[in-house]
Design a protein around this motif. Structure first.
Motif, PDB file in Angstrom:
ATOM      1  N   SER A  64       0.811  -1.224   0.000  1.00 32.75           N
ATOM      2  CA  SER A  64       0.000   0.000   0.000  1.00 32.75           C
ATOM      3  C   SER A  64       0.843   1.271   0.000  1.00 32.75           C
ATOM      4  O   SER A  64       0.357   2.338  -0.387  1.00 32.75           O
ATOM      5  CB  SER A  64      -0.930   0.007   1.213  1.00 32.75           C
ATOM      6  OG  SER A  64      -0.180   0.088   2.417  1.00 32.75           O
ATOM      7  N   ASP A  65       2.105   1.164   0.412  1.00 31.72           N
ATOM      8  CA  ASP A  65       2.986   2.337   0.521  1.00 31.72           C
ATOM      9  C   ASP A  65       3.903   2.383  -0.696  1.00 31.72           C
ATOM     10  O   ASP A  65       4.768   1.524  -0.872  1.00 31.72           O
ATOM     11  CB  ASP A  65       3.802   2.245   1.805  1.00 31.72           C
ATOM     12  CG  ASP A  65       4.617   3.506   2.075  1.00 31.72           C
ATOM     13  OD1 ASP A  65       4.750   4.353   1.162  1.00 31.72           O
ATOM     14  OD2 ASP A  65       5.142   3.631   3.193  1.00 31.72           O
ATOM     15  N   LYS A  66       3.742   3.390  -1.531  1.00 37.02           N
ATOM     16  CA  LYS A  66       4.511   3.470  -2.772  1.00 37.02           C
ATOM     17  C   LYS A  66       6.018   3.568  -2.519  1.00 37.02           C
ATOM     18  O   LYS A  66       6.826   3.235  -3.393  1.00 37.02           O
ATOM     19  CB  LYS A  66       4.044   4.641  -3.622  1.00 37.02           C
ATOM     20  CG  LYS A  66       4.265   6.014  -3.007  1.00 37.02           C
ATOM     21  CD  LYS A  66       3.713   7.110  -3.915  1.00 37.02           C
ATOM     22  CE  LYS A  66       3.924   8.487  -3.327  1.00 37.02           C
ATOM     23  NZ  LYS A  66       3.369   9.558  -4.221  1.00 37.02           N
ATOM     24  N   LYS A  67       6.414   3.987  -1.315  1.00 40.47           N
ATOM     25  CA  LYS A  67       7.837   4.089  -0.997  1.00 40.47           C
ATOM     26  C   LYS A  67       8.525   2.724  -0.951  1.00 40.47           C
ATOM     27  O   LYS A  67       9.748   2.643  -1.037  1.00 40.47           O
ATOM     28  CB  LYS A  67       8.032   4.811   0.331  1.00 40.47           C
ATOM     29  CG  LYS A  67       7.636   6.283   0.309  1.00 40.47           C
ATOM     30  CD  LYS A  67       7.855   6.936   1.664  1.00 40.47           C
ATOM     31  CE  LYS A  67       7.439   8.399   1.634  1.00 40.47           C
ATOM     32  NZ  LYS A  67       7.622   9.045   2.964  1.00 40.47           N
TER      33      LYS A  67
ATOM     34  N   PHE B  33      -8.622   5.246  -3.356  1.00 38.74           N
ATOM     35  CA  PHE B  33      -8.722   4.900  -1.936  1.00 38.74           C
ATOM     36  C   PHE B  33      -7.457   5.370  -1.226  1.00 38.74           C
ATOM     37  O   PHE B  33      -6.364   4.896  -1.524  1.00 38.74           O
ATOM     38  CB  PHE B  33      -8.878   3.388  -1.760  1.00 38.74           C
ATOM     39  CG  PHE B  33      -9.995   2.791  -2.577  1.00 38.74           C
ATOM     40  CD1 PHE B  33     -11.314   2.899  -2.173  1.00 38.74           C
ATOM     41  CD2 PHE B  33      -9.714   2.135  -3.763  1.00 38.74           C
ATOM     42  CE1 PHE B  33     -12.339   2.363  -2.929  1.00 38.74           C
ATOM     43  CE2 PHE B  33     -10.732   1.585  -4.533  1.00 38.74           C
ATOM     44  CZ  PHE B  33     -12.049   1.703  -4.110  1.00 38.74           C
ATOM     45  N   ASP B  34      -7.587   6.305  -0.297  1.00 40.28           N
ATOM     46  CA  ASP B  34      -6.405   6.761   0.443  1.00 40.28           C
ATOM     47  C   ASP B  34      -6.186   5.949   1.716  1.00 40.28           C
ATOM     48  O   ASP B  34      -5.215   6.158   2.429  1.00 40.28           O
ATOM     49  CB  ASP B  34      -6.472   8.247   0.763  1.00 40.28           C
ATOM     50  CG  ASP B  34      -7.737   8.640   1.523  1.00 40.28           C
ATOM     51  OD1 ASP B  34      -8.468   7.737   1.988  1.00 40.28           O
ATOM     52  OD2 ASP B  34      -7.987   9.847   1.656  1.00 40.28           O
ATOM     53  N   THR B  35      -7.096   5.006   2.001  1.00 36.80           N
ATOM     54  CA  THR B  35      -6.890   4.028   3.059  1.00 36.80           C
ATOM     55  C   THR B  35      -7.331   2.671   2.540  1.00 36.80           C
ATOM     56  O   THR B  35      -8.043   2.576   1.532  1.00 36.80           O
ATOM     57  CB  THR B  35      -7.704   4.357   4.333  1.00 36.80           C
ATOM     58  OG1 THR B  35      -9.099   4.323   4.016  1.00 36.80           O
ATOM     59  CG2 THR B  35      -7.331   5.719   4.883  1.00 36.80           C
TER      60      THR B  35
ATOM     61  N   ILE C 135      -5.329   1.141   7.238  1.00 39.79           N
ATOM     62  CA  ILE C 135      -4.020   1.777   7.118  1.00 39.79           C
ATOM     63  C   ILE C 135      -4.015   2.740   5.933  1.00 39.79           C
ATOM     64  O   ILE C 135      -4.850   2.629   5.028  1.00 39.79           O
ATOM     65  CB  ILE C 135      -2.892   0.736   6.954  1.00 39.79           C
ATOM     66  CG1 ILE C 135      -3.082  -0.066   5.659  1.00 39.79           C
ATOM     67  CG2 ILE C 135      -2.830  -0.188   8.167  1.00 39.79           C
ATOM     68  CD1 ILE C 135      -1.915  -0.989   5.345  1.00 39.79           C
ATOM     69  N   PRO C 136      -3.064   3.700   5.910  1.00 37.10           N
ATOM     70  CA  PRO C 136      -2.974   4.617   4.769  1.00 37.10           C
ATOM     71  C   PRO C 136      -2.571   3.875   3.494  1.00 37.10           C
ATOM     72  O   PRO C 136      -1.886   2.856   3.539  1.00 37.10           O
ATOM     73  CB  PRO C 136      -1.884   5.603   5.191  1.00 37.10           C
ATOM     74  CG  PRO C 136      -1.751   5.452   6.663  1.00 37.10           C
ATOM     75  CD  PRO C 136      -2.102   4.038   6.971  1.00 37.10           C
ATOM     76  N   LYS C 137      -2.984   4.404   2.372  1.00 39.45           N
ATOM     77  CA  LYS C 137      -2.620   3.838   1.073  1.00 39.45           C
ATOM     78  C   LYS C 137      -2.165   4.966   0.158  1.00 39.45           C
ATOM     79  O   LYS C 137      -2.922   5.914  -0.099  1.00 39.45           O
ATOM     80  CB  LYS C 137      -3.807   3.104   0.459  1.00 39.45           C
ATOM     81  CG  LYS C 137      -3.575   2.590  -0.968  1.00 39.45           C
ATOM     82  CD  LYS C 137      -4.785   1.807  -1.454  1.00 39.45           C
ATOM     83  CE  LYS C 137      -4.747   1.539  -2.933  1.00 39.45           C
ATOM     84  NZ  LYS C 137      -4.850   2.793  -3.730  1.00 39.45           N
ATOM     85  N   THR C 138      -0.919   4.864  -0.305  1.00 36.87           N
ATOM     86  CA  THR C 138      -0.383   5.882  -1.211  1.00 36.87           C
ATOM     87  C   THR C 138      -0.108   5.348  -2.606  1.00 36.87           C
ATOM     88  O   THR C 138       0.106   6.127  -3.536  1.00 36.87           O
ATOM     89  CB  THR C 138       0.925   6.465  -0.642  1.00 36.87           C
ATOM     90  OG1 THR C 138       1.882   5.407  -0.470  1.00 36.87           O
ATOM     91  CG2 THR C 138       0.681   7.154   0.696  1.00 36.87           C
ATOM     92  N   ALA C 139      -0.104   4.043  -2.779  1.00 31.53           N
ATOM     93  CA  ALA C 139       0.139   3.449  -4.095  1.00 31.53           C
ATOM     94  C   ALA C 139      -1.103   3.631  -4.967  1.00 31.53           C
ATOM     95  O   ALA C 139      -2.224   3.456  -4.500  1.00 31.53           O
ATOM     96  CB  ALA C 139       0.472   1.973  -3.960  1.00 31.53           C
ATOM     97  N   PRO C 140      -0.945   3.971  -6.242  1.00 29.51           N
ATOM     98  CA  PRO C 140      -2.107   4.188  -7.101  1.00 29.51           C
ATOM     99  C   PRO C 140      -2.879   2.903  -7.362  1.00 29.51           C
ATOM    100  O   PRO C 140      -2.314   1.811  -7.377  1.00 29.51           O
ATOM    101  CB  PRO C 140      -1.497   4.734  -8.394  1.00 29.51           C
ATOM    102  CG  PRO C 140      -0.102   4.233  -8.405  1.00 29.51           C
ATOM    103  CD  PRO C 140       0.326   4.189  -6.965  1.00 29.51           C
TER     104      PRO C 140
END
Length: 359
Positions: A177-180, A215-217, A227-232
């Motif tokens: 979920s985390d693009k990092k 979806f940002d979570t 949880i947060p979601k930053t991946a497209p």
């Protein structure tokens, strides 16, 4: 190279691990004349010992450093999460070992370039696992295109569902979920599939992209945690291949009730359609249909019996075994037939261009 089987040391092999245990182990079980698994190193000695006992492996190492320094290891296979690839691959290369690293090679383009440079300096066989390229169906499709089944390729369209990267999934995949972490939808299922597209249709030209995150979570279904979601979860791209053919791409998170993998190739003389159960072309059974000339209905195009080299009924280990067969050839004969780290850098460059365009 001596005549003994190539001795493998795994970093990241666990009895309850979905990928290494279900993909690599059965693949290697079909190639016992060429490979032998002799060592394993996990995050601690107890975990290594558990894996060694489960798979009948002689050596359980206390650390990755200990494994790569062992004189009993020829090839280090790395099947851990992407953020750890740079450290562990570098460790193996600096020990002078051949390396098979799961895709993505690095957490982004710069890490991939560093690893490719180091592999060349060490003059070892260094492979990234983009096994969709060597699926029987993809190799058969490549032959059809080369032989002119569709004539001149005019365009190609790719639609796929990522499976993850939607509104919810299990906690095991939370890091996606985390693009990092470098394990995004564009970096995993799309990139694996683009490796197959390149194998069949050649290099990519200029492309532009748009990404979206609906979806940002996300909800972890097994724990209920949000949880947060930053991946497209929406990846769209268009442009051209080096050949001049147009290309259009749309990958979306989650699964569709309709089409989950559709790849079409349209030409002056015919058309081909490739479908699968999800957008991970590297791990699904591909179905290929085509029609040309006066034919107006697509018909099944089945790979020849001669192309079924590995006698494995399950598609995932069959595709991974195709990689291992090429690795054995490259180590033994000094050839370069398996997907090298330089091939991986090219694929990372394509994904990096799409990400920069979308930004």
């Amino acid at each position: 190279m001596s005549n003994h089987p190539i001795r493998i040391g795994f970093i990241g092999l666990k009895p309850d691990s979905h990928w290494a245990a279900t993909a690599h182990i059965p693949a290697l079980d079909s190639l016992t004349d060429r490979f032998e698994i002799v060592g394993v190193a996990n995050s601690n000695l107890a975990s290594s010992q558990k894996a060694a006992k489960a798979f009948g492996i002689r050596h359980a190492f206390a650390s990755a450093s200990e494994l790569v320094q062992s004189a009993d290891i020829d090839l280090v296979v790395i099947t851990v999460k992407v953020p750890h690839h740079l450290e562990l691959v570098s460790l193996a290369l600096n020990a002078g070992k051949h390396v098979y690293c799961e895709w993505p090679l690095g957490n982004g383009l710069e890490e991939a370039r560093k690893l490719a440079q180091l592999a060349e300096e060490k003059n070892v066989v260094a492979i990234a696992g983009t096994q969709a390229r060597f699926a029987d169906e993809i190799q058969h499709l490549k032959t059809l295109i080369t032989e002119g089944f569709v004539g001149k390729v005019l365009s190609t369209t790719l639609v796929g569902s990522g499976g993850q990267w939607g509104a919810e999934f299990i906690s095991e995949y939370a890091y996606l979920s985390d693009k990092k972490n470098g394990a995004t939808m564009q970096a995993i299922p799309l990139a694996h599939t683009l490796a197959a597209v390149r194998e069949v249709l050649g290099d990519f030209g200029e492309m532009s992209a748009k990404f979206a995150n609906n979806f940002d979570t996300l909800k972890l279904t097994d724990t209920g945690v949000v949880i947060p979601k930053t991946a497209p979860d929406q990846v769209m791209a268009q442009g051209f291949l080096k050949s001049g053919a147009a290309i259009s791409i749309h990958y979306r998170g989650g699964m569709s009730r309709g089409t989950n993998l559709l790849w079409e190739i349209n030409g002056t003389e015919g058309d081909i359609q490739v479908t699968g159960e999800n957008g991970h072309a590297q791990m699904v059974q591909l179905k290929v249909k085509g029609a040309r000339g006066d034919a107006v209905v697509l018909a099944d195009i089945i790979p020849s019996v001669e192309s079924q080299k590995h006698h494995l009924t399950q598609v995932i280990p069959r595709n991974v075994a195709a990689i291992y067969s090429r690795i054995a050839d490259d180590i033994t004969n000094g050839t370069c037939t398996a997907p090298s780290f330089r091939d991986a850098v090219y694929l990372h460059e394509v994904i990096d261009r799409l990400e920069r365009s979308a930004t």
